[in-house]
Design an enzyme around this catalytic site. Sequence first.
Site, mmCIF file in Angstrom:
data_model
loop_
_atom_site.group_PDB
_atom_site.id
_atom_site.type_symbol
_atom_site.label_atom_id
_atom_site.label_comp_id
_atom_site.label_asym_id
_atom_site.label_seq_id
_atom_site.Cartn_x
_atom_site.Cartn_y
_atom_site.Cartn_z
ATOM 1 N N GLU A 197 0.886 -1.165 0.000
ATOM 2 C CA GLU A 197 0.000 0.000 0.000
ATOM 3 C C GLU A 197 0.923 1.214 0.000
ATOM 4 O O GLU A 197 1.594 1.495 0.986
ATOM 5 C CB GLU A 197 -0.913 -0.019 1.237
ATOM 6 C CG GLU A 197 -2.131 0.882 1.115
ATOM 7 C CD GLU A 197 -1.874 2.272 1.661
ATOM 8 O OE1 GLU A 197 -2.722 3.150 1.428
ATOM 9 O OE2 GLU A 197 -0.840 2.484 2.302
ATOM 10 N N CYS A 231 -1.411 9.013 3.245
ATOM 11 C CA CYS A 231 -1.189 8.407 1.930
ATOM 12 C C CYS A 231 -2.238 8.791 0.909
ATOM 13 O O CYS A 231 -2.005 8.676 -0.295
ATOM 14 C CB CYS A 231 -1.087 6.890 2.054
ATOM 15 S SG CYS A 231 -2.525 6.133 2.822
#
Length: 380
Positions: A197, A231
């Site tokens: 990720e 993120c």
Amino acid sequence: AERYPGLASRLDRIRRIVDFVVDQQEAIVAATDEDWVHKPAAFIKAVEILPVINHAKAVSKRLPSWLRDERRKADFPFNLLGAKAYIRYQPLGVVGVMVPWNGPVAMAMIAAIDAFSAGNRVMVKISEYSPAAAAMLADTLPRYFDASELCIVTGEVEVSRAFAALPFDHLMYTGSAGTARHVMAAAAQNLTPVTLELGGKSPVLVDRRADLQYAAQRTVSGRLINAGQGCITPDYVLLEAPCLEAFIEAAIQAIRQLYPAELQGRDYAAIATNGHYQRMHELLDDARASGARILEIDVGATTERRQFSPVIVVDPADDSRVMQEEIFGPILVVKTVADLSAAVDYVNAGERPLALYYFGDASQAKQQLLAQTHSGGVAI
């Protein structure tokens, strides 16, 4: 030793994670604040504790149905002979989890919930940039879990390298693409399956007919959560030139409303490390050298708390660092394009983003965006 834990065992482990974050919430706040120099306690609880509880509730509710075998139709001619086919989901074994510094507690515990729900055991490596959080987890989690169930690993880069090289049954990594290459290479030596990720530069596309004040407020809110250290925070904005000044004015107004200077940065997060703080300055210096317009907004940030004031960078060069690197800080780039098609082309010319945001209400434009871009998720 326990190949296929039953529902009760899995739910018990998930419950103990919830017990941990609830019982130790003040310790979590203190450790996070120590690592970051300054981070509002309410925000820490909102991102490190509440998501864990919510995730545990959702998983626990659905877990009984997830454990059931899934029936399938047997192929001809076996179906005529009484054959039955089904899928049974088996635990992998031991799952390794490597979590970053911007949310170590929540990311570690949510990953553990997922692994526990599937019947696995878990080893977690906490980022070396979160030493206080790592020490707190290592010291307190043994009160809730035996090391054979959930083990916290601490240490510097060399420990991370050794961790990635262990023969896990699955490895989960969250962080930068550069480090991910090393993690995946180490895991490949054991043929360990890997889930990555990785974040990236998440764009915001603003249609010329959109409500610019609304778009600016939402974009700024997302950009400045955790001082931009997330993120999926918006990284850069693409819009047509006639909309530029109105959007910038609305963005500056939104920043001042969210973080009034008279509060002296009380609700504004610090930059995680001295190295990342210095990098913010380097990104701005490079953008300025490329001819970009730099707009700094006063929110009462102080260097003592390692806070970096929000900055809007207007039309930097394509080869500047703010356009080439994931910013991961409170710098918002606003760049003009000819039209939506040009914005789509610009996004597609780079690496696929983790998140993509679109402000607009034109049905054709929305369908064009969904059909012609590729990202982890899209919010319209």
